[in-house]
Motif scaffolding. Structure first.
Motif, PDB file in Angstrom:
ATOM      1  N   CYS A   1       1.084  -1.037   0.156  1.00  0.00           N
ATOM      2  CA  CYS A   1       0.186   0.353  -0.372  1.00  0.00           C
ATOM      3  C   CYS A   1       0.900   1.433   0.416  1.00  0.00           C
ATOM      4  CB  CYS A   1      -1.062   0.504   0.997  1.00  0.00           C
ATOM      5  SG  CYS A   1      -1.897   1.905   1.293  1.00  0.00           S
TER       6      CYS A   1
ATOM      7  N   GLU B   1       0.125   4.222   1.076  1.00  0.00           N
ATOM      8  CA  GLU B   1       0.124   5.005   2.263  1.00  0.00           C
ATOM      9  C   GLU B   1      -0.247   4.611   4.044  1.00  0.00           C
ATOM     10  OE1 GLU B   1      -1.663   8.420   1.714  1.00  0.00           O
ATOM     11  OE2 GLU B   1      -2.194   7.635  -0.291  1.00  0.00           O
ATOM     12  N   CYS B   2      -0.152   3.254   3.415  1.00  0.00           N
ATOM     13  CA  CYS B   2       0.015   2.728   5.227  1.00  0.00           C
ATOM     14  C   CYS B   2       0.905   1.491   4.862  1.00  0.00           C
ATOM     15  CB  CYS B   2      -0.859   2.172   6.008  1.00  0.00           C
ATOM     16  SG  CYS B   2      -1.394   0.085   5.189  1.00  0.00           S
TER      17      CYS B   2
ATOM     18  N   CYS C   1      -5.823  -1.603  -0.598  1.00  0.00           N
ATOM     19  CA  CYS C   1      -5.558  -1.206   0.698  1.00  0.00           C
ATOM     20  C   CYS C   1      -7.106  -1.656   1.334  1.00  0.00           C
ATOM     21  CB  CYS C   1      -4.536  -0.811   0.725  1.00  0.00           C
ATOM     22  SG  CYS C   1      -4.308  -0.661   2.394  1.00  0.00           S
TER      23      CYS C   1
ATOM     24  N   CYS D   1      -6.535   0.105   3.291  1.00  0.00           N
ATOM     25  CA  CYS D   1      -7.115   1.864   4.294  1.00  0.00           C
ATOM     26  C   CYS D   1      -7.847   2.773   2.878  1.00  0.00           C
ATOM     27  CB  CYS D   1      -6.197   2.232   4.702  1.00  0.00           C
ATOM     28  SG  CYS D   1      -4.929   2.475   3.591  1.00  0.00           S
TER      29      CYS D   1
HETATM   30 ZN    ZN Z   1      -2.867   0.815   3.138  1.00  0.00          ZN
END
Ligand code: ZN
Length: 370
Positions: free
Chosen positions: A7, A9-10, A23, A25
């Motif tokens: 991912c 982002e995370c 993901c 998220c």
């Molecule tokens: Zn994520």
């Protein structure tokens, strides 16, 4: 080979068998795996005339199923158009567009994973490419297109045995319909926007140029950008070559959008990191008419990191450029002519370009558009 989706982002990771396309998220997924530097002393004398000669930097291995899927995609010519200006003729491909690079790698991986059905959405060329390689691999394809897509592209997709879903509305409505089917049926999403396997294929045109220019890249690439398939692929290759010490500086990415639909240029000029959707006011350059590009932030980052730029081209300028290219012997799809139109504008803006090597990818064949 250890390989995961990661991912952006995370940083959560998922195995490819998860069929994840996003993901939990909400973040987009990239691909991580062990890449080896390409040994150009071997590839330059290879008898494999396809993108698969760069297997060391691809997410598959020499003994893999790609050999049952390939149709000789890649290894396209680099042709001198004018002093210091080169065309990479990406329409020399099984389905006549550069999308075959991404489709070949993505479908080869789907076959390796034992997948028998995939869903994709497209403004046309990616759908044709997925359908053709799906047919070659024995994988059923459901392809979502806008109901305004040219008949020629729809016939090409249907001829490969894919199921066509014509969706009224915008390009985003088409993507949402495809995503709804993916969510309902949990089939593999062979998206050229969400699935990072696609760029592992498209990046190979940069490797070819490196070899064709005797171990160098040009100072700049002029690249049409809508969803960024070609641009992100180029950036990934630049980074790999830089990380491996095979180049010491990334070329500039000089991107091009259509005046009637230019969300990325707008964000670029406003200094934003996120791309806000715009209204698509209608353009003949249908291949880049993307009002809400999902990978907008990644595209902006790549352009800025290479000290690049983004300009826009009107339909009139595009059609004039298409005509000029055809009179030189190059009959390309309308969208493919935008970067030729952009060349003279970029030279006016950056006079030093005239003395520097510049490459334009010519992405699709002329008979694909009216
Ligand atoms: Zn994520």
């Amino acid at each position: 080979m250890v390989m995961n989706y990661i991912c952006v982002e995370c940083k959560s990771t998922f195995p490819l068998e998860s069929h994840k396309w996003k993901c939990d998220c909400g973040g987009l997924l990239n691909l991580e795996f062990d890449k080896k530097p390409v040994d150009f002393s071997k590839t330059s004398i290879s008898k494999n005339h396809s993108l698969w000669k760069y297997i060391d930097t691809l997410p598959l291995e020499e003994a893999d199923v790609w050999q049952e899927v390939t149709m000789g995609e890649g290894d396209t010519p680099l042709i001198k158009l004018a002093e210091n200006l080169y065309a990479k003729a990406e329409y020399y491909m099984p389905t006549l567009s550069f999308k075959d690079r991404g489709a070949a790698v993505l479908i080869a991986m789907a076959k390796k994973l034992g997948i028998d059905r995939v869903v994709a959405d497209s403004s046309g060329n990616a759908g044709s490419a997925i359908a053709a390689f799906g047919a070659r691999a024995g994988i059923q394809c459901d392809i979502f297109v806008a109901d305004s897509t040219s008949d020629k592209k729809i016939k090409q997709i249907e001829a490969h045995g894919a199921v066509i879903h014509k969706i009224p509305g915008t390009r985003e409505d088409v993507a949402n319909a495809a995503i709804a089917m993916v969510e309902d049926t949990q089939v593999f999403y062979a998206s050229h926007i969400f699935n990072p396997l696609f760029w592992e294929g498209t990046k190979t045109y940069v490797y070819e140029i490196y070899e064709q220019m005797d171990g160098k890249l040009p100072e700049a690439f002029i690249i049409p950008v809508g969803n960024g398939t070609l641009l992100i692929g180029a950036y990934i290759a630049f980074k790999e070559l830089l990380d491996n010490g095979q180049i010491d500086k990334m070329p500039k990415i000089l991107a091009v959008q259509a005046t009637a639909c230019a969300p990325i240029q707008k964000a670029f000029l406003e200094g934003e990191n996120l791309v806000s959707p715009v209204e698509n006011n209608g353009t003949l350059a249908e291949g880049i008419a993307i009002a809400a590009p999902a990978r907008g932030s990644e595209i902006l980052k790549a352009v800025r990191e290479t000290n690049g730029d983004i300009i826009t081209i009107t339909d009139e300028e595009t059609m004039q450029a298409r005509k000029e290219l055809a009179l030189k012997g190059f009959y390309v799809e309308i969208t493919s002519a935008v970067n030729y139109a952009a060349y003279s504008k970029y030279v006016a803006k950056y006079p030093e370009l005239i003395d520097q090597k510049v490459v334009l990818p010519l992405c699709g064949a002329g008979i694909k558009s009216n």
